[in-house]
Design an enzyme around this catalytic site. Structure first.
Site, short mmCIF file in Angstrom:
data_model
loop_
_atom_site.label_atom_id
_atom_site.label_comp_id
_atom_site.label_asym_id
_atom_site.label_seq_id
_atom_site.Cartn_x
_atom_site.Cartn_y
_atom_site.Cartn_z
N GLY A 12 42.42 46.12 30.18
CA GLY A 12 41.72 46.03 31.51
C GLY A 12 42.28 47.28 32.24
O GLY A 12 42.92 48.05 31.88
N GLN A 45 33.34 42.89 40.89
CA GLN A 45 32.01 43.66 41.65
C GLN A 45 32.48 44.21 43.03
O GLN A 45 32.29 45.27 43.27
CB GLN A 45 31.03 42.31 41.96
CG GLN A 45 30.54 41.80 40.68
CD GLN A 45 29.57 40.61 41.10
OE1 GLN A 45 29.68 40.02 42.29
NE2 GLN A 45 29.17 40.07 39.93
N GLY A 46 33.24 43.06 43.78
CA GLY A 46 33.26 43.50 45.34
C GLY A 46 33.88 44.85 45.53
O GLY A 46 33.52 45.69 46.12
N GLU A 111 35.11 42.22 53.57
CA GLU A 111 34.92 40.86 52.67
C GLU A 111 35.53 39.78 53.36
O GLU A 111 36.29 40.08 54.48
CB GLU A 111 35.63 40.99 51.45
CG GLU A 111 34.76 41.69 50.38
CD GLU A 111 35.15 41.80 49.05
OE1 GLU A 111 36.46 41.40 48.99
OE2 GLU A 111 34.59 42.11 48.26
N HIS A 227 36.41 30.55 42.87
CA HIS A 227 35.25 31.20 43.79
C HIS A 227 34.38 30.33 44.32
O HIS A 227 33.86 29.68 43.51
CB HIS A 227 34.67 32.61 42.90
CG HIS A 227 34.13 33.39 43.74
ND1 HIS A 227 33.03 33.46 44.42
CD2 HIS A 227 34.82 34.76 44.10
CE1 HIS A 227 32.54 34.33 45.10
NE2 HIS A 227 33.89 35.29 45.07
N ARG A 273 38.37 31.56 50.58
CA ARG A 273 37.73 31.08 49.41
C ARG A 273 38.05 29.49 49.16
O ARG A 273 36.94 29.00 48.85
CB ARG A 273 38.25 31.84 47.98
CG ARG A 273 37.55 33.10 48.14
CD ARG A 273 38.00 34.06 46.90
NE ARG A 273 37.31 35.17 47.03
CZ ARG A 273 37.52 36.24 46.13
NH1 ARG A 273 38.48 36.23 45.03
NH2 ARG A 273 36.72 37.30 46.23
N HIS A 334 38.39 31.29 39.00
CA HIS A 334 38.32 32.74 39.20
C HIS A 334 39.63 33.55 39.09
O HIS A 334 39.30 34.49 38.35
CB HIS A 334 37.74 33.06 40.67
CG HIS A 334 37.17 34.34 40.99
ND1 HIS A 334 36.43 34.89 40.08
CD2 HIS A 334 37.66 35.33 41.82
CE1 HIS A 334 36.23 36.42 40.73
NE2 HIS A 334 36.98 36.45 41.58
N ARG A 369 44.94 34.29 47.07
CA ARG A 369 44.80 35.86 47.23
C ARG A 369 43.72 36.34 48.22
O ARG A 369 42.75 35.59 48.14
CB ARG A 369 44.26 36.31 45.68
CG ARG A 369 43.88 37.75 45.71
CD ARG A 369 43.37 38.01 44.41
NE ARG A 369 42.19 37.36 44.01
CZ ARG A 369 40.97 38.17 43.93
NH1 ARG A 369 40.95 39.45 43.58
NH2 ARG A 369 39.93 37.37 43.41
N SER A 374 43.33 42.31 44.11
CA SER A 374 44.20 42.18 42.94
C SER A 374 44.05 43.53 42.00
O SER A 374 44.86 44.00 41.46
CB SER A 374 43.54 41.11 42.16
OG SER A 374 41.94 41.10 42.06
C1 LIG Z 1 33.67 38.31 37.83
C2 LIG Z 1 34.95 38.68 38.43
C3 LIG Z 1 34.84 39.47 39.87
C4 LIG Z 1 35.96 40.14 40.22
N1 LIG Z 1 35.94 40.85 41.33
C5 LIG Z 1 37.14 41.51 41.84
C6 LIG Z 1 36.90 42.42 42.76
O1 LIG Z 1 35.77 42.68 43.46
N2 LIG Z 1 38.28 42.73 43.52
C7 LIG Z 1 39.32 42.79 42.86
O2 LIG Z 1 40.36 43.21 43.22
N3 LIG Z 1 39.57 41.98 41.88
C8 LIG Z 1 38.40 41.19 41.36
N4 LIG Z 1 38.46 40.31 40.25
C9 LIG Z 1 39.86 39.97 39.69
C10 LIG Z 1 40.01 41.30 39.04
O3 LIG Z 1 39.04 41.90 38.01
C11 LIG Z 1 41.14 40.87 37.73
O4 LIG Z 1 42.05 40.36 38.37
C12 LIG Z 1 41.52 42.18 37.30
O5 LIG Z 1 40.68 43.16 36.72
C13 LIG Z 1 42.65 41.85 36.15
O6 LIG Z 1 42.95 43.30 35.42
P1 LIG Z 1 43.88 42.91 34.20
O7 LIG Z 1 43.94 44.30 33.55
O8 LIG Z 1 45.33 42.52 34.69
O9 LIG Z 1 43.11 41.95 33.18
P2 LIG Z 1 41.71 42.18 32.23
O10 LIG Z 1 41.07 43.17 32.97
O11 LIG Z 1 41.17 40.70 32.15
O12 LIG Z 1 42.42 42.85 30.94
C14 LIG Z 1 43.24 41.94 30.24
C15 LIG Z 1 43.07 42.55 29.01
O13 LIG Z 1 44.26 41.97 27.84
C16 LIG Z 1 43.66 41.69 26.54
N5 LIG Z 1 44.49 40.73 26.05
C17 LIG Z 1 44.74 39.39 26.54
N6 LIG Z 1 45.38 38.69 25.66
C18 LIG Z 1 45.84 39.36 24.77
C19 LIG Z 1 46.52 39.38 23.54
N7 LIG Z 1 47.30 38.16 23.37
N8 LIG Z 1 46.83 40.52 22.73
C20 LIG Z 1 45.97 41.65 22.99
N9 LIG Z 1 45.10 41.91 24.01
C21 LIG Z 1 45.07 40.93 24.99
C22 LIG Z 1 42.08 41.59 26.89
O14 LIG Z 1 41.55 41.61 25.66
C23 LIG Z 1 41.78 42.62 28.03
O15 LIG Z 1 41.73 43.83 27.37
C24 LIG Z 1 37.22 39.86 39.79
C25 LIG Z 1 37.34 38.98 38.46
C26 LIG Z 1 36.13 38.56 38.02
C27 LIG Z 1 36.39 37.50 36.85
#
Ligand SMILES: Cc1cc2nc3c(=O)[nH]c(=O)nc-3n(C[C@H](O)[C@H](O)[C@H](O)COP(=O)(O)OP(=O)(O)OC[C@H]3O[C@@H](n4cnc5c(N)ncnc54)[C@H](O)[C@@H]3O)c2cc1C
Length: 513
Positions: A12, A45-46, A111, A227, A273, A334, A369, A374
């Site tokens: 991510g 999204q946001g 927001e 959410h 929220r 969420h 949060r 995030s």
């Molecule tokens: C619908 C939605 C809307 C959101 N809107 C916002 C917003 O507007 N603004 C904001 O700041 N935040 C928002 N958030 C929160 C934000 O998107 C997330 O907190 C942030 O993107 C998390 O990023 P990350 O890289 O930590 O995790 P993720 O993007 O979830 O990535 C995690 C990665 O780890 C991998 N993974 C997991 N476990 C393993 C494993 N055991 N082995 C190998 N790979 C693994 C997954 O496959 C993935 O690639 C939103 C979340 C959602 C669900």
């Protein structure tokens, strides 16, 4: 066997952004359990918050973040978050993230619980997708190796320091071990624990479970954000209707069409929220329905379709024209505020193990949060992981003050005579009923007992679904046990048997093996 300078688990925003910085400093391997773009980030999204507007300042952003965190933010971490935000945003722009502009400047929106417009967005409401696609293109162009369909299943620790990671090939079922100097968990959240959630399928708490078993400290697990407004249509998985919709003037109405938020809080539709989510549940109970409605029909169709093209299109594809009809919504799990405890350099309590993104708990969110903080947290603290590892320091933990904490082990639970058979569906139902938006001691104890029983009974995992089920059971248990210990209501954690906040409990709950 190859020994990488950095192994990053997850692709991510946290994994990819960190990988792009890490390749400047050594060899990098990214491991991800689905395809590179399977993640929560893509669904954001946001937008992303940063104090870059004329009427804004890091001090104001700091105040708003602390207010949302309800007494449990780590102020030093929040200070870093808000001060370093503008520089990290400039870096995202340099990477090519196409933030929306207005009259030649980056456009900012409001927001809930932000005191001024400070949310940058891309493609209207497709910010996460633009960030993910931009970063994944960069990673491919930089030829950073990415192992897809590869699930990390065990952190290897030798002499109290991380030495590598065990990885399952999700296609063949074979396992392989990779060695590294620095292991960075970027595995995201655990929304899949709950029956109703906005998260991608990958959000199964893997990072929490891996780190806990490796001996790392896990903190603040009782704080899970629900959410208030996920699309609630029969047969459609809950889809987030962004906070920004209320920011732009959307109004919540009950089944009879009456506005109701001002009956619960003076902040009305723009309350935090957790307040909105609980108010919706109370209103649903009062009116005997399983949904309320978010009304934007008074806004111009041009505003709706240009500001929220993704939401507009998704609803239209499911037979709902939101320019003409109110959107049926209900709360959904969420965002996980708690996680693997880190200091302000992303270090965990295990040497060589770092965590960033939703799986980490840097302390910036406290008990709740602030929306759009995030993805900002990810870029600010991932950069700091690179700064500290570039210096070659093995650990700086001793120079970072501890938070106010109480430390616990998972308690032994007495064996139950009968409990439901373990499956993802029964786990999600249990979590939704017993450790969801409104909790109480009886429900939490019941959940903790059943989850403990499942932990003992589950057969050794062999494939991705069985590893995920085991990880969710452990993550759910940590949430239930922490929520039981916190006999008060604070931030996103609400106990109907302890509805007030208690000053003596303004401290963090930490679990270790
Ligand atoms: C619908 C939605 C809307 C959101 N809107 C916002 C917003 O507007 N603004 C904001 O700041 N935040 C928002 N958030 C929160 C934000 O998107 C997330 O907190 C942030 O993107 C998390 O990023 P990350 O890289 O930590 O995790 P993720 O993007 O979830 O990535 C995690 C990665 O780890 C991998 N993974 C997991 N476990 C393993 C494993 N055991 N082995 C190998 N790979 C693994 C997954 O496959 C993935 O690639 C939103 C979340 C959602 C669900």
């Amino acid at each position: 066997m190859n020994r990488y300078d950095y192994i990053i688990v997850g692709s991510g925003i946290a994994g990819l952004y960190t990988a792009l910085l890490a390749r400047e400093q050594g060899s990098v391997l990214v491991i991800t359990k689905g395809s590179i773009e399977d993640c929560n980030t893509r669904h954001a999204q946001g937008g992303i918050a940063a104090a870059i507007g004329q009427d804004d300042s890091p001090d104001l952003h700091f105040k708003d973040t602390l207010a949302a965190g309800d007494g449990l933010c780590d102020e030093a971490a929040v200070r870093i978050l808000v001060d370093e935000a503008p520089a990290r945003i400039a870096e995202l722009v340099n990477f090519g993230v196409p933030f929306d502009t207005l009259n030649g400047r980056i456009a900012l929106t409001l927001e809930a619980a932000h005191s001024v417009p400070r949310i940058l967005h891309a493609g209207g409401d497709a910010t996460g997708e633009h960030i993910e696609v931009t970063l994944s293109r960069r990673v491919r162009a930089a030829k950073i190796p990415v192992l897809e369909d590869s699930q990390a299943t065990e952190i290897l620790v030798e002499k109290n320091a991380v030495s590598g990671i065990k990885v399952l090939d999700c296609h063949t079922g074979s396992t392989e071990t990779f060695k590294c100097r620095h292991l960075i968990l970027a595995t995201g959240g655990a929304g899949q624990l709950f029956k109703f959630n906005t998260n991608s399928d990958i959000a199964t708490g893997d990072g929490i479970a891996l780190a806990f078993k490796a001996g790392a400290e896990i903190i603040d697990m009782e704080f899970f954000q629900f959410h208030p407004t996920a699309l609630h249509l029969p047969g459609v998985t809950p889809f987030l209707i962004s906070e920004a919709v209320r920011g732009e003037g959307g109004i919540l109405r009950n089944a009879s069409g009456h506005k109701f938020m001002s009956n619960y809080t003076p902040q009305g539709d723009l309350a935090p929220r957790d307040v909105v989510a609980r108010s919706i549940l109370y209103e649903m109970e009062k009116t005997g329905t399983d949904r309320v409605y978010l009304d934007v029909t008074h806004l111009s169709p041009y505003v709706i379709t240009t500001r929220f093209p993704h939401i507009y299109r998704f609803c239209l594809d499911h037979g709902l024209d939101i320019t003409r009809e109110p959107v049926p919504v209900a709360p959904a799990a969420h965002y996980m505020m708690g996680g693997v405890k880190t200091n302000t350099w992303g270090e965990t309590s295990v040497s060589g193990l770092f965590a960033t993104g939703e799986t980490a708990c840097t302390g910036v969110h406290g008990a709740n949060r602030l929306a759009s903080n995030s993805m900002l947290e990810v870029v600010v603290f991932s950069k700091r992981i690179m700064d500290i590892t570039a210096k070659g320091a093995e650990s700086v933990s001793s120079s970072v003050p501890k938070r106010q904490e109480t430390h616990h082990k998972l308690p032994a639970r007495k064996a139950r005579k009968s409990f439901p058979a373990s499956s993802l569906a029964s786990l999600q139902q249990l979590a939704w009923n017993n450790i969801g938006v409104i909790r109480d001691g009886g429900g939490l104890t019941g959940a903790a007992d059943i989850l403990a029983a499942w932990q003992h009974k589950l057969p050794p995992p062999t494939d991705r679904p069985s590893h995920e089920l085991q990880n969710l059971a452990l993550t759910g248990r940590l949430i239930a046990e922490a929520a039981l210990l916190r006999e008060e209501s604070r931030g996103a954690h609400f106990r109907s048997d302890f509805p007030e906040k208690s000053p003596e409990r303004q401290r963090h709950i930490v679990f270790t093996t």
